[in-house]
Write a protein that holds these residues in place. Structure first.
Motif, PDB file in Angstrom:
ATOM      1  N   SER A 186       2.157   1.837  -3.731  1.00 19.13           N
ATOM      2  CA  SER A 186       1.677   2.315  -4.771  1.00 19.13           C
ATOM      3  C   SER A 186       1.402   3.665  -4.037  1.00 19.13           C
ATOM      4  O   SER A 186       0.882   4.838  -5.281  1.00 19.13           O
ATOM      5  CB  SER A 186       0.238   1.375  -4.052  1.00 19.13           C
ATOM      6  OG  SER A 186      -1.135   1.893  -5.511  1.00 19.13           O
ATOM      7  N   ARG A 187       1.126   3.921  -2.732  1.00 24.01           N
ATOM      8  CA  ARG A 187       0.845   5.920  -2.935  1.00 24.01           C
ATOM      9  C   ARG A 187       2.191   6.605  -3.148  1.00 24.01           C
ATOM     10  O   ARG A 187       1.467   7.409  -3.714  1.00 24.01           O
ATOM     11  CB  ARG A 187       0.301   5.559  -1.155  1.00 24.01           C
ATOM     12  CG  ARG A 187      -1.255   5.355  -0.749  1.00 24.01           C
ATOM     13  CD  ARG A 187      -1.294   6.506   0.027  1.00 24.01           C
ATOM     14  NE  ARG A 187      -0.624   5.504   1.811  1.00 24.01           N
ATOM     15  CZ  ARG A 187      -0.740   4.530   2.245  1.00 24.01           C
ATOM     16  NH1 ARG A 187      -2.341   3.708   1.937  1.00 24.01           N
ATOM     17  NH2 ARG A 187      -0.249   4.306   3.280  1.00 24.01           N
ATOM     18  N   ARG A 244       0.880  -1.274   0.203  1.00 20.53           N
ATOM     19  CA  ARG A 244       0.227  -0.089  -0.117  1.00 20.53           C
ATOM     20  C   ARG A 244       0.821   1.453  -0.141  1.00 20.53           C
ATOM     21  O   ARG A 244       0.578   2.525  -0.631  1.00 20.53           O
ATOM     22  CB  ARG A 244      -0.919  -0.294   1.491  1.00 20.53           C
ATOM     23  CG  ARG A 244      -1.663  -0.489   0.296  1.00 20.53           C
ATOM     24  CD  ARG A 244      -3.117  -1.183   2.327  1.00 20.53           C
ATOM     25  NE  ARG A 244      -2.799  -1.178   3.663  1.00 20.53           N
ATOM     26  CZ  ARG A 244      -2.636  -2.541   4.105  1.00 20.53           C
ATOM     27  NH1 ARG A 244      -3.176  -3.094   3.254  1.00 20.53           N
ATOM     28  NH2 ARG A 244      -2.226  -2.628   5.570  1.00 20.53           N
ATOM     29  N   SER A 266       2.120  18.660  -1.407  1.00 19.86           N
ATOM     30  CA  SER A 266       2.788  16.676  -1.783  1.00 19.86           C
ATOM     31  C   SER A 266       3.865  16.551  -1.413  1.00 19.86           C
ATOM     32  O   SER A 266       4.469  15.066  -1.287  1.00 19.86           O
ATOM     33  CB  SER A 266       2.496  16.755  -3.449  1.00 19.86           C
ATOM     34  OG  SER A 266       3.384  17.130  -4.371  1.00 19.86           O
ATOM     35  N   GLN A 300       6.148   9.665   3.934  1.00 18.79           N
ATOM     36  CA  GLN A 300       5.644   8.723   3.334  1.00 18.79           C
ATOM     37  C   GLN A 300       7.121   7.498   2.982  1.00 18.79           C
ATOM     38  O   GLN A 300       6.633   6.869   3.308  1.00 18.79           O
ATOM     39  CB  GLN A 300       4.721   8.104   1.525  1.00 18.79           C
ATOM     40  CG  GLN A 300       3.554   8.785   2.273  1.00 18.79           C
ATOM     41  CD  GLN A 300       2.827   8.694   0.964  1.00 18.79           C
ATOM     42  OE1 GLN A 300       2.724   8.688  -0.409  1.00 18.79           O
ATOM     43  NE2 GLN A 300       1.243   9.099   1.171  1.00 18.79           N
ATOM     44  N   ASN A 359       4.257  16.033   2.271  1.00 26.46           N
ATOM     45  CA  ASN A 359       3.498  14.557   2.420  1.00 26.46           C
ATOM     46  C   ASN A 359       3.732  13.121   2.461  1.00 26.46           C
ATOM     47  O   ASN A 359       4.429  11.963   2.583  1.00 26.46           O
ATOM     48  CB  ASN A 359       2.323  14.521   1.643  1.00 26.46           C
ATOM     49  CG  ASN A 359       1.222  12.991   1.487  1.00 26.46           C
ATOM     50  OD1 ASN A 359       0.963  12.727   2.836  1.00 26.46           O
ATOM     51  ND2 ASN A 359       0.706  12.726   0.841  1.00 26.46           N
ATOM     52  N   HIS A 360       5.037  13.405   0.688  1.00 27.12           N
ATOM     53  CA  HIS A 360       5.740  12.530  -0.059  1.00 27.12           C
ATOM     54  C   HIS A 360       6.722  11.821   0.698  1.00 27.12           C
ATOM     55  O   HIS A 360       7.645  10.998   0.877  1.00 27.12           O
ATOM     56  CB  HIS A 360       5.822  12.873  -1.363  1.00 27.12           C
ATOM     57  CG  HIS A 360       4.628  12.423  -1.641  1.00 27.12           C
ATOM     58  ND1 HIS A 360       4.960  13.420  -3.368  1.00 27.12           N
ATOM     59  CD2 HIS A 360       3.089  11.809  -2.037  1.00 27.12           C
ATOM     60  CE1 HIS A 360       3.824  12.993  -3.416  1.00 27.12           C
ATOM     61  NE2 HIS A 360       2.548  12.234  -2.835  1.00 27.12           N
ATOM     62  N   THR A 374       1.720   6.901  -7.317  1.00 32.85           N
ATOM     63  CA  THR A 374       0.626   7.738  -7.629  1.00 32.85           C
ATOM     64  C   THR A 374       1.122   9.073  -6.839  1.00 32.85           C
ATOM     65  O   THR A 374       0.655   9.827  -8.205  1.00 32.85           O
ATOM     66  CB  THR A 374      -0.326   7.270  -6.696  1.00 32.85           C
ATOM     67  OG1 THR A 374      -1.113   5.891  -7.420  1.00 32.85           O
ATOM     68  CG2 THR A 374      -1.943   8.157  -7.604  1.00 32.85           C
ATOM     69  N   GLY A 375       1.927   9.213  -6.030  1.00 32.97           N
ATOM     70  CA  GLY A 375       2.029  10.928  -5.541  1.00 32.97           C
ATOM     71  C   GLY A 375       3.485  11.102  -6.684  1.00 32.97           C
ATOM     72  O   GLY A 375       3.294  12.433  -7.137  1.00 32.97           O
TER      73      GLY A 375
END
Length: 352
Positions: A278-279, A275, A314, A321, A317-318, A282-283
């Protein structure tokens, strides 16, 4: 990532739970193998913090990552081969051997993901961090600088595999197939133990019934006939069921339980990593789209301001992640080491 491994043993890397101590009554394991020493090594698994510290110190080239794997995976391939050498090849030992191989390959795949994290940080998010350092004034100078950075970032390929990528799908498929086979084998072993238990109870009741019947006819005859009944009535009431067969099945169940629980835990960890990957895929894909749109607008100050503002959000956030993914990769190491060590313990502990 290689295709799923065959469930046929390629090498003697499995065990049927035989006692590994080198004494006269034990066969199959090299006399140089030391159980206590091997179990101690197996449970000296590095902590999450230690693994993370060492992982961040290395340059994640394929060679360095392979060396890291050989040093940090516990027990490593050599230890497993040493422990399982000369083991009798059965359906169980094939599954155990396959478990060790799959868990090693899945760990190698997670290290490859760390290489992707390093690539994303160096080639995409470090330049963006430098661009957004502090609180820069959004003026013409900044917009020209941002446009030049966008030109460099546009050539950067997304390092993370897509959710339906062949390599990631195969890794999960291998573990799922192994879990199914372990569950099937575990069900069979549990059924055999239940049958043995009922058969043993039935044999005992049959023998008691025979003794009582004889005793009801003549106590003296029963006294003299008892040894004969023990020998004759038992085999007549049920097949000969040696205690060693039940003991072997119970040993198999212990090993299968350890492997099945370990495989389930690894599947759960891999789903979480899936997961996150995957994020991130996409990010980064969306960030590259913003960069492309910014470049298409040219050095227009207003357009660059808009795209830079979205990228800054972004980017934060990334970056988080990426950190979470590294944490989960290190947690994977801790869990896979614990899982492999518990299984090796079940294989090596002498059965009495």
């Amino acid at each position: 990532m290689p295709h799923c491994l065959s469930f046929k043993p390629a090498s003697p890397e499995a065990s049927n739970g035989e006692d590994p101590h080198p004494h006269p009554s034990t066969e199959g394991v090299a006399s140089t193998f030391n159980l206590s020493h091997e179990l101690t090594r197996a449970f000296q698994t590095p902590s999450h913090h230690d693994i993370r510290s060492r992982l961040l110190e290395i340059d994640p080239t394929p060679e360095n990552l392979e060396l890291f794997l050989s040093q940090e995976l516990k027990p490593n391939k050599e230890s497993v081969q040493e422990a399982l050498r000369d083991a009798k090849q059965t359906s169980l030992t094939q599954l155990v051997s396959t478990y060790f191989q799959h868990s090693e390959n899945a760990t190698r795949f997670c290290l490859n993901l760390y290489q992707n994290v390093h690539s994303a940080r160096c080639h995409l998010y470090t330049p963006l961090s430098e661009l957004f350092h502090g609180d820069p004034a959004i003026d013409e100078f900044f917009c020209n600088l941002a446009f030049d950075v966008f030109l460099k970032l546009d050539t950067f390929e997304n390092p993370f595999p897509s959710p339906d990528s062949h390599s990631f799908r195969d890794t999960k498929l291998c573990l799922n197939q192994l879990k199914d086979k372990l569950d099937t084998r575990l069900h069979k072993s549990n059924s055999r133990v239940r049958i043995l238990h009922h058969a043993t109870v039935g044999s005992a009741l049959c023998l008691v019934t025979a003794v009582v019947a004889v005793a009801g006819s003549a106590a003296v005859i029963a006294y003299h006939a008892l040894p004969t009944l023990v020998v004759v009535a038992g085999p007549l009431c049920s097949p000969y069921l040696p205690h060693s067969f039940k003991k072997k099945e119970l040993t198999n169940i212990s090993q299968l339980n350890a492997a099945a629980k370990g495989t389930f835990a690894l599947n759960t960890d891999l789903d979480t990593i899936d997961r996150l990957v995957s994020r991130l895929h996409t990010g980064i894909k969306n960030d590259k789209l913003l960069i492309l749109l910014g470049l298409e607008r040219g050095r227009d100050v207003y357009s660059i301001q808009v795209f830079a503002k979205q990228l800054r959000k972004s980017h934060v956030n990334h970056t988080h992640q990426l950190k979470f993914l590294v944490d989960h990769i290190c947690r994977w190491f801790t869990n896979v080491n614990k899982s492999r060590s518990l299984l090796l313990e079940e294989i090596l502990i002498p059965r009495t």
